[in-house]
Design an enzyme around this catalytic site. Sequence first.
Site, PDB file in Angstrom:
ATOM      1  N   ARG A 297     -10.103 -11.607   1.441  1.00 43.43           N
ATOM      2  CA  ARG A 297     -11.420 -13.039   1.245  1.00 43.43           C
ATOM      3  C   ARG A 297     -10.048 -14.056   1.383  1.00 43.43           C
ATOM      4  NH1 ARG A 297     -11.370  -9.257  -3.968  1.00 43.43           N
ATOM      5  NH2 ARG A 297     -11.073  -7.753  -2.995  1.00 43.43           N
TER       6      ARG A 297
ATOM      7  N   LYS B  75       1.347  -1.417   0.141  1.00 45.60           N
ATOM      8  CA  LYS B  75       0.017  -0.110  -0.317  1.00 45.60           C
ATOM      9  C   LYS B  75       0.749   1.856  -0.185  1.00 45.60           C
ATOM     10  CE  LYS B  75      -3.992  -1.884   2.658  1.00 45.60           C
ATOM     11  NZ  LYS B  75      -4.864  -2.041   1.684  1.00 45.60           N
TER      12      LYS B  75
HETATM   13  N1  BES Z   1      -8.001  -3.622   4.583  1.00 43.18           N
HETATM   14  C1  BES Z   1      -8.445  -3.727   3.017  1.00 43.18           C
HETATM   15  C2  BES Z   1      -9.723  -2.583   2.845  1.00 43.18           C
HETATM   16  C3  BES Z   1      -9.696  -1.259   3.355  1.00 43.18           C
HETATM   17  C4  BES Z   1      -9.262  -0.477   2.123  1.00 43.18           C
HETATM   18  C5  BES Z   1     -10.670  -0.648   3.826  1.00 43.18           C
HETATM   19  C6  BES Z   1      -9.013   0.768   2.504  1.00 43.18           C
HETATM   20  C7  BES Z   1     -10.577   0.260   4.525  1.00 43.18           C
HETATM   21  C8  BES Z   1      -9.736   1.874   4.161  1.00 43.18           C
HETATM   22  C9  BES Z   1      -8.064  -4.583   1.790  1.00 43.18           C
HETATM   23  O1  BES Z   1      -7.788  -5.472   2.596  1.00 43.18           O
HETATM   24  C10 BES Z   1      -7.436  -3.927   0.946  1.00 43.18           C
HETATM   25  O2  BES Z   1      -6.189  -3.668   0.746  1.00 43.18           O
HETATM   26  N2  BES Z   1      -8.362  -4.172  -0.621  1.00 43.18           N
HETATM   27  C11 BES Z   1      -8.187  -3.642  -1.626  1.00 43.18           C
HETATM   28  C12 BES Z   1      -8.961  -4.518  -2.277  1.00 43.18           C
HETATM   29  C13 BES Z   1      -7.984  -4.540  -3.860  1.00 43.18           C
HETATM   30  C14 BES Z   1      -6.516  -4.826  -3.807  1.00 43.18           C
HETATM   31  C15 BES Z   1      -9.209  -5.256  -5.162  1.00 43.18           C
HETATM   32  C16 BES Z   1      -8.594  -2.636  -1.548  1.00 43.18           C
HETATM   33  O3  BES Z   1      -9.651  -2.052  -1.340  1.00 43.18           O
HETATM   34  O4  BES Z   1      -7.976  -2.028  -2.096  1.00 43.18           O
HETATM   35 MN    MN Z   2      -5.846  -5.426   1.679  1.00 46.17          MN
END
Ligand code: BES
Ligand code: MN
Length: 485
Positions: free
Chosen positions: A343, A269
């Site tokens: 997931r 990230k």
């Molecule tokens: N924990 C995050 C989701 C999230 C992101 C919650 C920002 C709250 C704020 C999750 O694990 C994630 O990183 N999801 C990705 C999925 C994507 C790679 C398909 C996302 O939402 O960017």
């Molecule tokens: Mn994630």
Amino acid sequence: MDFRHQVAGRDALAGLQLDALLVVVVGAALDPGLDPAVARLVKDAVEQGDLALKKGKSLYLHRPAGLKVARLAIAVAEDASPKAVKAAAAQALGLVKHGAARALGVAVSGAALDAGHAEALVTAASDAAYLYRHTKPSAPPAPPFRTLTILCRKDEAKAVQQGIRIGSAVAAGVELAREYANRPANHCTPSVLAAQAKKLAKSHDLKVEVLDRAAVEKLGMGAFLAVAQGSDEPLRFIVARYNGGAKDAAPVVLVGKGITFDTGGISIKPAAEMDEMKFDMGGAASVLGTLRAIAQLAPAVNVVGIIAACENMPSGRAVKPGDVVTTLSGQTVEVLNTDAEGRLILCDALTYAERFKPAAVVDIATLTGACVVALGHHHSGLFTTDEAVAARMLEASRAAIDPCWRMPLDDEYDEALKSNFADMGNVGPRAGGAITAAMFLRRYTKAYPWAHLDVAGTAWKSGAAKGATGRPVGLLTHFVLGYAA
Ligand code: BES
Ligand code: MN
Ligand code: ZN
């Protein structure tokens, strides 16, 4: 905090011995039944232009004339609904929470109180009283609130007492969920979460079993293991049981995402706001909070809480984009993006849930940024193909004033998960990202009625008020109570 009710009409507030009296005034016209001393103060303030009988308006008075209480906070509610009364009460609480008031009373003028109002008042007070201190020794003391007395009429007392009972339990569950979600990832590791679950089991008569990596390997949770393998912090798989129902009664199973920190892994990230990924175990925290609330209420129902807890870290051992893993269900997954880790841990936990022959399974996860884009920070995303479960969820959401909004799960969205190298990929395109995440989980939940709550936008707040909300403990507690015999 301690919550109680007292039969004392809205017409007899002047003689009350309290540190602070909160008066919620419903609507634009003063109820003629309101205590004359309070009514006089309100009318005078309106005439002087210091208060308007409009939603969102409030006034604090110190040593109000004609009243025994030292502090009076007045707030106006838009209508007589528990939701509007809760919002006004929260505002009034804000006016006294930095003071010295310990014993609070609350009166609602212009509404007949039912259990929903009482629950709303209790949870509002408990929310106002919470302050995070665990890693901040310099934090000011929390509000000194000790008691909240709900002033009601004799004919309202029974319902008010019922609402206080549920509200107190929800409040305690919400506080637990907030506290653990707020703790930083170096203070709230998977092992700490497991220890907390064990502690909760001791104090609240739950049965808790904790599986370590060896046990999870033996079971064959290849997807959960793949996420955990990049971290030096050991994973934990927590199974907590509340047995209040008949021995053979099918349980409600709650499955929580317990990523104690989400860096994204190799698909790392960006740095901005990455600290907020300590909240990525908010789903897990809400499972613990709900079990605490349910254990306190002792309903005739069986509940199983399952938490898959680990960190998502990049390292020389971390899972890589393109790696294919075999899930507990036997289906294989191509890990196209290691940041779609929620997931991956949930699919194995959802397959594990099959062994309980559940009446219903609900997973709770801070799953997608896309859900935040779709619904913002007010509604949690509700995904289910089961109409009966959907109806129960929406009703629980309304009763708890813990909003969720139903999202689609049409088969057409499943296309996005196709992979040339495994039974499915773990991500689709950006568009509809909250839905494709839910579609992924759906492939693991064919054996029972299932719902998924994406709480990415609702489990915590960002900005100056950064902190966990404890949602959706209220919704889940009401949902579980709906299955009680
Ligand atoms: N924990 C995050 C989701 C999230 C992101 C919650 C920002 C709250 C704020 C999750 O694990 C994630 O990183 N999801 C990705 C999925 C994507 C790679 C398909 C996302 O939402 O960017
Ligand atoms: Mn994630
Ligand atoms: Zn995550």
